[in-house]
Design a protein around this motif. Structure first.
Motif, PDB file in Angstrom:
ATOM      1  N   ARG A 175       4.738  10.097  -7.156  1.00 56.04           N
ATOM      2  CA  ARG A 175       5.702  10.412  -8.221  1.00 56.04           C
ATOM      3  C   ARG A 175       4.979  10.811  -9.500  1.00 56.04           C
ATOM      4  NH1 ARG A 175       8.420   5.947  -5.871  1.00 56.04           N
ATOM      5  NH2 ARG A 175       7.509   4.511  -7.409  1.00 56.04           N
ATOM      6  N   LYS A 176       3.889  10.092  -9.799  1.00 56.65           N
ATOM      7  CA  LYS A 176       3.114  10.397 -10.994  1.00 56.65           C
ATOM      8  C   LYS A 176       2.509  11.792 -10.898  1.00 56.65           C
ATOM      9  CE  LYS A 176      -1.221   9.295 -13.252  1.00 56.65           C
ATOM     10  NZ  LYS A 176      -2.495   8.571 -13.151  1.00 56.65           N
ATOM     11  N   GLU A 177       1.942  12.125  -9.738  1.00 53.11           N
ATOM     12  CA  GLU A 177       1.297  13.430  -9.562  1.00 53.11           C
ATOM     13  C   GLU A 177       2.319  14.564  -9.645  1.00 53.11           C
ATOM     14  OE1 GLU A 177      -0.742  12.979  -5.866  1.00 53.11           O
ATOM     15  OE2 GLU A 177      -2.477  11.975  -6.772  1.00 53.11           O
ATOM     16  N   GLU A 190       0.827  -1.203   0.000  1.00 52.85           N
ATOM     17  CA  GLU A 190       0.000   0.000   0.000  1.00 52.85           C
ATOM     18  C   GLU A 190       0.862   1.254   0.000  1.00 52.85           C
ATOM     19  OE1 GLU A 190      -3.672   2.026   2.562  1.00 52.85           O
ATOM     20  OE2 GLU A 190      -2.702   0.179   3.247  1.00 52.85           O
ATOM     21  N   LYS A 191       1.931   1.230   0.806  1.00 50.84           N
ATOM     22  CA  LYS A 191       2.826   2.388   0.859  1.00 50.84           C
ATOM     23  C   LYS A 191       3.508   2.608  -0.482  1.00 50.84           C
ATOM     24  CE  LYS A 191       6.634   4.442   3.440  1.00 50.84           C
ATOM     25  NZ  LYS A 191       7.599   4.270   4.537  1.00 50.84           N
ATOM     26  N   ASP A 192       3.945   1.504  -1.122  1.00 53.18           N
ATOM     27  CA  ASP A 192       4.592   1.610  -2.433  1.00 53.18           C
ATOM     28  C   ASP A 192       3.636   2.199  -3.467  1.00 53.18           C
ATOM     29  OD1 ASP A 192       6.884   0.554  -1.393  1.00 53.18           O
ATOM     30  OD2 ASP A 192       6.531  -1.482  -2.114  1.00 53.18           O
ATOM     31  N   ASN A 193       2.370   1.776  -3.404  1.00 50.43           N
ATOM     32  CA  ASN A 193       1.364   2.294  -4.343  1.00 50.43           C
ATOM     33  C   ASN A 193       1.174   3.793  -4.175  1.00 50.43           C
ATOM     34  OD1 ASN A 193       0.934  -0.219  -5.439  1.00 50.43           O
ATOM     35  ND2 ASN A 193      -0.830  -0.700  -4.146  1.00 50.43           N
ATOM     36  N   VAL A 194       1.111   4.224  -2.901  1.00 51.01           N
ATOM     37  CA  VAL A 194       0.933   5.655  -2.624  1.00 51.01           C
ATOM     38  C   VAL A 194       2.136   6.451  -3.113  1.00 51.01           C
ATOM     39  CG1 VAL A 194       0.759   7.385  -0.799  1.00 51.01           C
ATOM     40  CG2 VAL A 194      -0.621   5.306  -0.676  1.00 51.01           C
ATOM     41  N   GLU A 195       3.334   5.958  -2.824  1.00 49.46           N
ATOM     42  CA  GLU A 195       4.551   6.662  -3.253  1.00 49.46           C
ATOM     43  C   GLU A 195       4.646   6.699  -4.776  1.00 49.46           C
ATOM     44  OE1 GLU A 195       7.631   4.551  -1.217  1.00 49.46           O
ATOM     45  OE2 GLU A 195       7.450   5.794   0.602  1.00 49.46           O
ATOM     46  N   SER A 196       4.221   5.610  -5.446  1.00 45.12           N
ATOM     47  CA  SER A 196       4.217   5.590  -6.915  1.00 45.12           C
ATOM     48  C   SER A 196       3.256   6.635  -7.461  1.00 45.12           C
ATOM     49  CB  SER A 196       3.817   4.199  -7.411  1.00 45.12           C
ATOM     50  OG  SER A 196       3.717   4.182  -8.825  1.00 45.12           O
ATOM     51  N   GLY A 242       6.607   7.411 -13.858  1.00 46.26           N
ATOM     52  CA  GLY A 242       6.805   8.852 -13.782  1.00 46.26           C
ATOM     53  C   GLY A 242       7.663   9.385 -14.908  1.00 46.26           C
ATOM     54  N   GLY A 243       8.207   8.490 -15.744  1.00 45.75           N
ATOM     55  CA  GLY A 243       9.039   8.921 -16.861  1.00 45.75           C
ATOM     56  C   GLY A 243       8.191   9.350 -18.049  1.00 45.75           C
ATOM     57  N   LEU A 244       8.843   9.964 -19.028  1.00 44.35           N
ATOM     58  CA  LEU A 244       8.131  10.390 -20.226  1.00 44.35           C
ATOM     59  C   LEU A 244       7.603   9.181 -20.991  1.00 44.35           C
ATOM     60  CD1 LEU A 244      10.466  13.226 -21.585  1.00 44.35           C
ATOM     61  CD2 LEU A 244       8.296  13.485 -20.370  1.00 44.35           C
ATOM     62  N   LEU A 245       6.462   9.352 -21.643  1.00 42.17           N
ATOM     63  CA  LEU A 245       5.877   8.275 -22.428  1.00 42.17           C
ATOM     64  C   LEU A 245       6.688   8.025 -23.697  1.00 42.17           C
ATOM     65  CD1 LEU A 245       2.049   9.130 -22.321  1.00 42.17           C
ATOM     66  CD2 LEU A 245       3.298   7.553 -20.854  1.00 42.17           C
ATOM     67  N   THR A 246       6.754   6.768 -24.097  1.00 44.10           N
ATOM     68  CA  THR A 246       7.305   6.455 -25.406  1.00 44.10           C
ATOM     69  C   THR A 246       6.231   6.769 -26.444  1.00 44.10           C
ATOM     70  OG1 THR A 246       6.478   4.185 -25.378  1.00 44.10           O
ATOM     71  CG2 THR A 246       8.645   4.577 -24.379  1.00 44.10           C
ATOM     72  N   LEU A 304       0.338  20.395  -3.403  1.00 44.53           N
ATOM     73  CA  LEU A 304       0.640  18.994  -3.668  1.00 44.53           C
ATOM     74  C   LEU A 304       1.544  18.419  -2.580  1.00 44.53           C
ATOM     75  CD1 LEU A 304       0.248  16.664  -5.642  1.00 44.53           C
ATOM     76  CD2 LEU A 304       2.356  17.367  -6.777  1.00 44.53           C
ATOM     77  N   GLU A 305       2.522  19.211  -2.147  1.00 49.31           N
ATOM     78  CA  GLU A 305       3.422  18.752  -1.088  1.00 49.31           C
ATOM     79  C   GLU A 305       2.652  18.500   0.205  1.00 49.31           C
ATOM     80  OE1 GLU A 305       7.445  20.189   1.342  1.00 49.31           O
ATOM     81  OE2 GLU A 305       6.711  21.345  -0.370  1.00 49.31           O
ATOM     82  N   LYS A 306       1.704  19.408   0.520  1.00 50.63           N
ATOM     83  CA  LYS A 306       0.888  19.254   1.724  1.00 50.63           C
ATOM     84  C   LYS A 306       0.019  18.011   1.617  1.00 50.63           C
ATOM     85  CE  LYS A 306      -2.672  21.555   4.484  1.00 50.63           C
ATOM     86  NZ  LYS A 306      -3.575  22.723   4.590  1.00 50.63           N
ATOM     87  N   LYS A 307      -0.584  17.805   0.437  1.00 50.80           N
ATOM     88  CA  LYS A 307      -1.451  16.645   0.216  1.00 50.80           C
ATOM     89  C   LYS A 307      -0.671  15.352   0.401  1.00 50.80           C
ATOM     90  CE  LYS A 307      -3.864  14.175  -3.446  1.00 50.80           C
ATOM     91  NZ  LYS A 307      -3.993  14.020  -4.895  1.00 50.80           N
TER      92      LYS A 307
END
Length: 293
Positions: A14-16, A5-11, A204-208, A53-56
């Motif tokens: 990064r996306k946001e 769950e923590k990994d999902n949130v952190e992922s 979180g990287g650029l799309l191909t 975003l940082e606060k969220k």
């Protein structure tokens, strides 16, 4: 705490963050060269978005920690309650909680928690971010003799809001499906204008280019949520200026190269629903009808 769950949130965080960078680039484009006032407004809005975003993210991580702590405390409380039920002569009388009693206890605990949730929600309805945001937007619209036109929250809110706005300026409605197809087509035909601002939801990287084409296909064929990239594309395909009113920060206007006489107007809500961002349309203001008893 559940590591998955923590990994999902952190992922997702990064996306946001990546998406925010794309949004910031689009905002910077709205600042006309030499317009110091607009440039300052955009700069202030960027700073606000970054801080928000940082606060969220901090609050969500803290909430995960709190949930973990609450789970441990709940288990400890259950152990204490079970110990209190053990009779003093427990060696002679073994303790056994029946299934019926467990069901009653579980139901009573659920009702207690539900009552607490209702009390907390009542407070949020009055003082929470959602209510404060909608009241601010309503106030802004009333000054323009307008009011919010509610759009369902099903992933299609941006397209449905734009379609409703077309009817408000006297243009024919195109329908949700056609707007999605036209938006996808514009994105595919102008890869260089949009691809640099797109990021992969997991890495979180650029799309191909292949991932970008897949994204465009989803725009056309699914109920994928539309954001600022799609907003820019809609303005381009409709050849209409689109202004987005929000509670905080300057209004966002895309398609400024098009005439302002038939401008489309949307409202942007950060806190309206649990999933977050949402678009509504607007209509001429109507005085509320008082209910008669």
């Amino acid at each position: 705490m559940d590591n998955t769950e923590k990994d999902n949130v952190e992922s997702r965080h990064r996306k946001e963050k990546k998406e925010l960078q794309g949004r910031i680039q689009l905002l910077k484009k709205t600042a006309t060269k030499g317009d110091k006032k607009k440039k300052k407004e955009v700069s202030d809005e960027i700073a606000r978005l970054e801080q928000e975003l940082e606060k969220k993210h901090s609050e969500e991580l803290a909430q995960l920690e709190a949930i973990d702590t609450c789970t441990v405390n709940s288990e400890l409380n259950d152990m204490v309650e079970n110990l209190e039920r053990i009779p003093s002569n427990f060696k002679e009388v073994p303790m056994r909680v029946t299934k019926a009693q467990k069901r009653r206890d579980k139901k009573a605990q659920h009702e207690k928690e539900r009552e607490q949730e209702i009390k907390e929600q009542e407070k949020l309805n009055v003082y929470g971010a959602r209510n404060l945001e909608i009241q601010k937007i309503k106030s802004i619209l009333k000054e323009k003799n307008l009011m919010v036109y509610e759009i369902p929250t099903d992933g299609n809110c941006l397209y449905c809001a734009v379609d409703h706005q077309l009817t408000q300026i006297g243009d024919p409605a195109l329908g949700l499906e056609k707007l999605r197809v036209l938006t996808s087509k514009i994105l595919l035909e102008n890869v260089d204008d949009y691809l640099p601002f797109m990021s992969h939801p997991e890495t979180g990287g650029l799309l191909t280019e292949e991932q970008y084409k897949d994204y465009c296909n989803k725009v056309a064929t699914t109920s994928a949520w539309g954001g600022e990239i799609e907003l820019q594309a809609l303005a381009r395909v409709l050849k209409r200026r689109i202004q987005v009113i929000q509670a905080e920060g300057p209004f966002v206007t895309v398609g400024e190269e098009f005439p302002a006489d038939k401008q489309l107007m949307l409202t942007y809500h950060r806190h309206m629903y649990g999933l977050g961002e949402h678009y509504n349309s607007v209509k001429p203001y109507e005085e509320p009808v008082e209910e008669t008893s």
